[in-house]
Motif scaffolding. Structure first.
Motif, short mmCIF file in Angstrom:
data_model
loop_
_atom_site.label_atom_id
_atom_site.label_comp_id
_atom_site.label_asym_id
_atom_site.label_seq_id
_atom_site.Cartn_x
_atom_site.Cartn_y
_atom_site.Cartn_z
N TRP B 15 0.84 -1.20 0.00
CA TRP B 15 0.00 0.00 0.00
C TRP B 15 0.88 1.25 0.00
O TRP B 15 0.63 2.20 -0.77
N ILE B 16 1.90 1.24 0.84
CA ILE B 16 2.77 2.43 0.92
C ILE B 16 3.52 2.62 -0.41
O ILE B 16 3.59 3.73 -0.94
N SER B 18 2.54 1.71 -3.34
CA SER B 18 1.65 2.16 -4.40
C SER B 18 1.25 3.61 -4.18
O SER B 18 0.98 4.32 -5.15
N SER B 19 1.23 4.08 -2.94
CA SER B 19 0.89 5.49 -2.76
C SER B 19 2.09 6.39 -3.04
O SER B 19 1.93 7.47 -3.60
N LEU B 20 3.29 5.96 -2.67
CA LEU B 20 4.46 6.82 -2.90
C LEU B 20 4.96 6.74 -4.33
O LEU B 20 5.44 7.73 -4.89
N ASN B 22 3.30 4.93 -7.02
CA ASN B 22 2.29 4.54 -8.00
C ASN B 22 2.53 3.17 -8.59
O ASN B 22 2.13 2.88 -9.71
N GLU B 28 10.24 -0.48 -9.46
CA GLU B 28 9.82 -0.04 -10.79
C GLU B 28 9.98 1.47 -10.97
O GLU B 28 10.24 1.94 -12.07
N TYR B 29 9.82 2.20 -9.87
CA TYR B 29 9.98 3.65 -9.94
C TYR B 29 11.41 4.01 -10.30
O TYR B 29 11.67 4.95 -11.04
N PHE B 30 12.35 3.24 -9.75
CA PHE B 30 13.77 3.60 -9.92
C PHE B 30 14.44 2.91 -11.10
O PHE B 30 15.58 3.21 -11.43
N GLU B 31 13.72 1.96 -11.72
CA GLU B 31 14.37 1.09 -12.70
C GLU B 31 15.09 1.83 -13.83
O GLU B 31 16.25 1.58 -14.12
N TYR B 32 14.38 2.79 -14.46
CA TYR B 32 15.01 3.47 -15.60
C TYR B 32 16.13 4.39 -15.14
O TYR B 32 17.07 4.66 -15.90
N LEU B 33 16.02 4.91 -13.89
CA LEU B 33 17.12 5.74 -13.37
C LEU B 33 18.38 4.89 -13.25
O LEU B 33 19.47 5.29 -13.68
N GLU B 35 19.07 2.04 -14.76
CA GLU B 35 19.50 1.62 -16.10
C GLU B 35 20.24 2.76 -16.80
O GLU B 35 21.20 2.54 -17.54
N LEU B 44 14.99 -4.75 -10.28
CA LEU B 44 13.93 -5.73 -10.52
C LEU B 44 14.42 -7.07 -11.01
O LEU B 44 13.81 -8.09 -10.75
#
Lengths: 375, 375
Positions: B15-16, B18-20, B22, B28-33, B35, B44
């Motif tokens: 839950w946390i 997905s709120s911080l 998405n 997943e939020y940091f993956e492209y950074l 890469e 991942l």
């Protein structure tokens, strides 16, 4: 084309504002519609065949910039003790939210990058930094708005059920203060979008009852709570005694995003030249006629690269509505070709600078606050 | 009590996240950074760098890969999924590891040996483009085609074509461990030139007394005009293999070849429970002519009707959708979707599903009734 000058008071009298049917609005023949369809289908096929690594690289870079801006913005808001770094933080966070919503979220959720087979870029999985949850957005925007674009009574984006934007909607005394609704909708845009699927106007007139909206409401509360937790509980709490400062910073960042996003979106379909349609006109329409309606119902914004990115390429609203699932970074190269097709059939290609287009939106909201005589 | 707490903590974390961020997985939020900083970095998945490429036969190459530290190793005979980006499109395929676990322990590398499939999008691209220093994603190793922990009795191997790869891993491992058990290999290929690792197998046979091998080429040259419809394995070959009284038999090759080999083994009185198989690809789809079925892809408002149903994944793709998919053989679960109603058959096991709502892998499911699927 007139240049963007301040309209004088006389011009602002509702009876003096005219929204003529756009020039060249005689409907095409069936042969012309078929040929128009082929031209647009061919353009689409050509671009689709050319999609590849550079499109993925573009989107990945945009996502990286958005992430860096969000991290920088939240850090600045957290650690700033003077107004300048604080406002810089607000700006960075606001821009990151705009990029997340417009250039990334809106485009990815249209399925523009589904072909990459990357789960992180797939419309099924994507969730964004706004109160409206992705599922609800895909139903109201991707399906309703993009299928029934500018059909009065079917496209609920046309006026968002609170604004009267054409003679086709009957006037009501409550419409006379619709400028106030317009301002409120702009300020709280993310919540307006989130509440869109509630269809409050259809609840009131008894089309359906609240019970049917339960699954949607569950999603709304779930997503809304997360957004509130993030911006108004979690990050403020991290700052301890500076709770209110961070909360204010986040609220300002959200406000900036709301004002910008609403302005861009209103410019897409509510400008002077953008046309509305009736359900009867659109019965049994062919793909060619669908293209025609998308074309006439949308309007573009002229500007530089930055405007295109910050508007999620909705500055190419016409191209977007013709080809909603083509990666938005391709609209720029498609623009002149779409314009050439318009010229070939004598169809208008509505475009103008941002302030001029936004000015006509304000005029339209103002004009239709007042009852108009049936023609 | 403990499990309730950990379940609650897990839900709270999701839950946390997905709120911080998405997304349920913060990575997943940091993956492209990550890469963007170094293509070997990932939050991942495991990444691996190509450190060597070797041509084995005219249409087969070996790639040696150096995985990141979070790769956990493998047992001889196991496979990995590799994911690579082909002009922006991620594709996942499954390959068995051909190198010995001994090699991984000494220098931290593993090898995959891949035959170029005619018209194969992925293998074709690999043969043409995948070179030294390229980075790909790899999964942890998996699979039951492995030697038993407590080895008693000798081992028999039957391989056809590129089916030699997992067996080669085992032979190399057995040889590096001074052959703890005796082993005998039957290896079939079209021509002399098509034996992958041919000279290495002969060398291993010469140095290890407990290893014997029989390489059987079907034709003197690669004149495909004279190709028989099935592999030339016969009862004599099986009889020779069974002379060494193997405790277990490992069988790897194309589906028709394995079917023939198994029936020969059964005729010779060998218990099929002691046959380990490694499948390459899906068995040919049995098309049962019957009443036409309609598949509705509910999220895309698309449907397709046919009396010759393919897998749901193929049907979705033919209908113009781009569902996420990975191995296309039921292993990786990337394509998992919710079936809302209707009955499907698992094309690997032949098992029929119920009619209720459930998650299915669309790459190995074919409809037997009208099916609604959330896609």
């Amino acid at each position: 084309m007139t240049t963007a000058t301040q309209p004088n008071v006389e011009q602002l009298r509702p009876e003096n504002i005219s929204f003529n049917a756009a020039q060249g609005n005689q409907r095409l023949t069936q042969e012309q519609f078929a040929s128009l369809q082929k031209d647009f289908d061919d353009l689409r096929a050509e671009i689709v065949a050319d999609l590849g690594q550079s499109d993925v690289d573009y989107m990945k870079n945009i996502i990286r910039v958005q992430r860096y801006l969000e991290i920088a913005g939240r850090t600045l808001i957290h650690f700033s003790f003077t107004p300048v770094p604080f406002m810089l933080g607000v700006a960075a966070l606001s821009v990151s939210k705009i990029m997340d919503n417009m250039e990334i979220g809106h485009n990815v959720m249209h399925g523009q990058f589904d072909w990459t087979n990357d789960p992180k870029l797939h419309s099924r999985n994507f969730e964004w930094d706004t109160a409206c949850d992705a599922g609800s957005w895909k139903r109201t925007h991707n399906y309703e708005h993009h299928t029934f674009t500018n059909i009065i009574g079917k496209d609920r984006d046309y006026g968002y059920a609170v604004l009267r934007l054409s003679d086709d909607t009957p006037w009501h005394p409550l419409r006379s203060i619709q400028m106030v609704y317009f301002a409120a909708l702009s300020i709280f845009f993310q919540w307006g979008v989130a509440l869109h699927e509630l269809e409050s106007e259809r609840l009131r007139d008894g089309t359906f009852d609240l019970e049917e909206k339960k699954p949607y409401l569950k999603g709304l509360f779930r997503k809304g709570a997360k957004q509130i937790f993030k911006d108004y509980v979690f990050f403020p709490a991290l700052a301890g005694p500076f709770f209110w400062k961070v909360m204010l910073g986040n609220a300002l960042a959200n406000l900036g995003r709301n004002l910008w996003a609403s302005a861009i979106i209103f410019c897409g379909h509510f400008t002077e030249q953008a046309q509305a349609f009736t359900e009867e006109e659109c019965e049994n329409e062919t793909k060619g006629e669908w293209y025609y309606r998308q074309l006439l119902g949308s309007s573009n914004l002229e500007g530089g690269k930055l405007l295109h990115i910050m508007s999620g390429h909705l500055s190419y609203q016409i191209e977007h509505h013709l080809f909603p699932d083509i990666p938005a970074n391709r609209y720029e190269e498609m623009g002149p070709r779409v314009q050439a097709i318009c010229e070939k059939y004598g169809l208008p290609y509505n475009t103008g600078p941002f302030w001029k287009q936004y000015g006509t939106v304000l005029q339209r909201v103002w004009k239709y606050s007042f009852p108009t005589k049936a023609k | 009590m403990h499990s309730t707490t950990s379940k609650f903590l897990k839900q709270a974390r999701t839950w946390i996240n997905s709120s911080l961020f998405n997304t349920n997985r913060a990575g997943e939020y940091f993956e492209y950074l990550l890469e963007g900083v170094d293509p070997m970095w990932s939050a991942l998945e495991c990444k691996a760098k190509v450190v060597g490429v070797k041509q084995e036969t005219a249409d087969t190459k070996t790639w040696t890969l150096q995985p990141t530290d979070d790769w956990q190793g493998f047992r001889a005979g196991q496979h990995i999924h590799i994911t690579l980006s082909i002009n922006g499109v991620l594709s996942t395929r499954t390959f068995t590891i051909s190198s010995s676990p001994y090699q991984w322990r000494t220098d931290g590398t593993l090898s995959i040996t891949v035959k170029k499939v005619p018209n194969g999008k992925v293998t074709g691209w690999m043969h043409e483009h995948l070179g030294t220093n390229d980075v790909i994603s790899i999964s942890q190793a998996a699979g039951d085609f492995v030697l038993e922990q407590e080895m008693d009795g000798s081992v028999g191997y039957i391989a056809a074509g590129s089916g030699i790869t997992p067996i080669m891993s085992q032979l190399r491992w057995l040889s590096a461990n001074q052959m703890p058990v005796a082993a005998k290999l039957l290896y079939f290929a079209n021509t002399r030139q098509d034996f992958i690792f041919g000279s290495e197998i002969l060398a291993l046979t010469q140095t290890n007394q407990r290893l014997s091998s029989h390489l059987i080429a079907s034709y003197d040259d690669s004149d495909s005009q004279h190709k028989l419809p099935q592999a030339p394995i016969c009862a004599e070959h099986i009889a020779a293999l069974l002379e060494s009284q193997p405790r277990n038999i490992y069988l790897c090759g194309p589906h028709p070849f394995r079917e023939i080999a198994k029936s020969l083994l059964q005729e010779a009185g060998f218990d099929l429970c002691r046959v380990h198989e490694e499948a390459f690809g899906l068995p040919p789809l049995k098309v049962e002519a019957g009443a036409p079925v309609t598949v509705r892809f509910t999220d895309s408002a698309t449907e397709t009707t046919t009396d010759q149903p393919a897998t749901l994944l193929d049907m979705a793709e033919n209908a113009g959708l781009s569902p996420t998919a990975g191995c296309r053989m039921g292993i990786c679960y990337t394509c998992k979707c919710k079936k809302k109603s209707g009955q499907v058959r698992n094309v690997v096991t032949g098992e029929l599903s119920g009619n209720a709502e459930e998650d299915i892998r669309i790459c190995i499911s074919t409809p037997v009734s009208n099916v609604d699927i959330e896609l």
